[in-house]
Design a protein around this motif. Sequence first.
Motif, PDB file in Angstrom:
ATOM      1  N   GLN A 116     -49.827 -19.530 -56.040  1.00  0.00           N
ATOM      2  CA  GLN A 116     -48.697 -18.834 -55.442  1.00  0.00           C
ATOM      3  C   GLN A 116     -47.663 -18.520 -56.509  1.00  0.00           C
ATOM      4  OE1 GLN A 116     -48.254 -17.844 -52.167  1.00  0.00           O
ATOM      5  NE2 GLN A 116     -50.372 -18.482 -51.779  1.00  0.00           N
TER       6      GLN A 116
ATOM      7  N   HIS B 220     -43.776 -17.253 -57.631  1.00  0.00           N
ATOM      8  CA  HIS B 220     -42.368 -17.080 -57.254  1.00  0.00           C
ATOM      9  C   HIS B 220     -41.947 -15.644 -57.559  1.00  0.00           C
ATOM     10  CE1 HIS B 220     -38.035 -17.647 -56.968  1.00  0.00           C
ATOM     11  NE2 HIS B 220     -37.922 -17.151 -58.200  1.00  0.00           N
TER      12      HIS B 220
ATOM     13  N   TRP C  31     -38.381  -8.072 -57.110  1.00  0.00           N
ATOM     14  CA  TRP C  31     -38.165  -7.558 -55.757  1.00  0.00           C
ATOM     15  C   TRP C  31     -37.536  -6.173 -55.804  1.00  0.00           C
ATOM     16  CZ3 TRP C  31     -33.850  -9.667 -52.074  1.00  0.00           C
ATOM     17  CH2 TRP C  31     -33.984  -9.073 -50.799  1.00  0.00           C
TER      18      TRP C  31
ATOM     19  N   PRO D  79     -38.903 -12.165 -52.298  1.00  0.00           N
ATOM     20  CA  PRO D  79     -38.745 -13.618 -52.325  1.00  0.00           C
ATOM     21  C   PRO D  79     -39.131 -14.242 -50.992  1.00  0.00           C
ATOM     22  CG  PRO D  79     -36.851 -12.542 -53.331  1.00  0.00           C
ATOM     23  CD  PRO D  79     -37.679 -11.462 -52.709  1.00  0.00           C
ATOM     24  N   ARG D  80     -39.794 -15.406 -51.089  1.00  0.00           N
ATOM     25  CA  ARG D  80     -40.214 -16.220 -49.939  1.00  0.00           C
ATOM     26  C   ARG D  80     -41.356 -15.592 -49.134  1.00  0.00           C
ATOM     27  NH1 ARG D  80     -34.950 -16.541 -50.552  1.00  0.00           N
ATOM     28  NH2 ARG D  80     -34.520 -14.847 -49.113  1.00  0.00           N
TER      29      ARG D  80
END
Length: 389
Positions: free
Chosen positions: A96, A98, A104, A115-116
């Motif tokens: 995964q 970040h 973004w 993000p997220r």
Amino acid sequence: MKSPKVLALVATIAWGSANAATPNLPPLPTLPPPPPMPAPQLTGIQGAVLLDVNSGQVLMAENAEKSLNPSGLVKLMTAYVMYQAEKQGLVQPQQQVHVSDAAWHAQGSRLFIQPRLPVTMAQLESGLLIDGGNDAAIAIAQTVAGSVGGFVDLMNHDAAAMGLQYTHFTNPDGLPQPGQTSTALDIARLSERLIQAYPQVLQVAGKASYTYNHIIQYNYNPLAGQGAINGLGVGLAAKNSWNLDVSAIRDGRTLVAVVLGAPSRSVAGSDASALLHYGWGGWQNRPLYAAGQVVVQIHHVDWSPEVVQGVTTRAVVVSVPQQQQGAKLQAQFVPQTDLKAPIGAGEPIGTLFVRWHGHLLQTIPVVAKAAVQPAGWFTRLLHEGESWL
């Protein structure tokens, strides 16, 4: 001190001839005589190269070394550095990633990461190579090197290692930035190296579309999904200035067609298609040597053993025009200057130059098959005696 004596080129070319060494080094490789099939007339482009990956030969070139904005084709080096990091275990395809605010908010073509929102390196790879996502390029750079600047340093280091002397990178996404430059020939050589080192790129770059987060992304390559096409990249350098790098495989041959500065994306596709057609129809590949094949023997009375065999480091294939099978190739071996023992197994001992109608097609490194040591006084005496028999 006696000079080494080239005994013979052991492995001659099946329908050609082999020449003894001479002290004069040939010039840089040149294009062989063109095939009977006429070369395509390209449409208002700024630079183009057709390269055969199997032989490493340039089959057609137009303004091949003109400095131009590589735009989105920069991502080919981004992919190369990413694959290199995966090979070294620095990142994993399923890890995964970040997503930073910088990734973004990247401008231009995007994978639409944020993000997220979960995303893996493998998904970023698809976003980078299929729809040319600039956000994917930034996320990859930050994950691999910790920063965009550090990643760009890796890109330029690898470009120098590949001998891309007219290429300089300033970012991993290809967005316009002063100082970012390359040539059609350098892009073709980068593509060649990428395909050879990491052939998995062709399993991704040629796909017609990709879906991430329920959003379908389409490949900007106008030839993607057609026949033998399997990559590689697209870029928009300026208004009405499209760059396209297309790879394709047919009958075991891999060709790369680079078109820079085409007036439209469709014209870039048409010109690249014409280049590939010329490569398939006008040229053929002929195998010369297998990897590790003995191509020369060098004799020296002060060595033990007295004869060192020279072998190729890779399989050697040449591209020659169609319908000219009867013409001869010449192989010329030039030993290294002041070659002397000890020589380790695998160490360079000279270069093999392959010509077609006087045109130099390839320069092939030749290395020692086995180690050679300086002969002792008794061994030298025996060698001297044998030479008188």
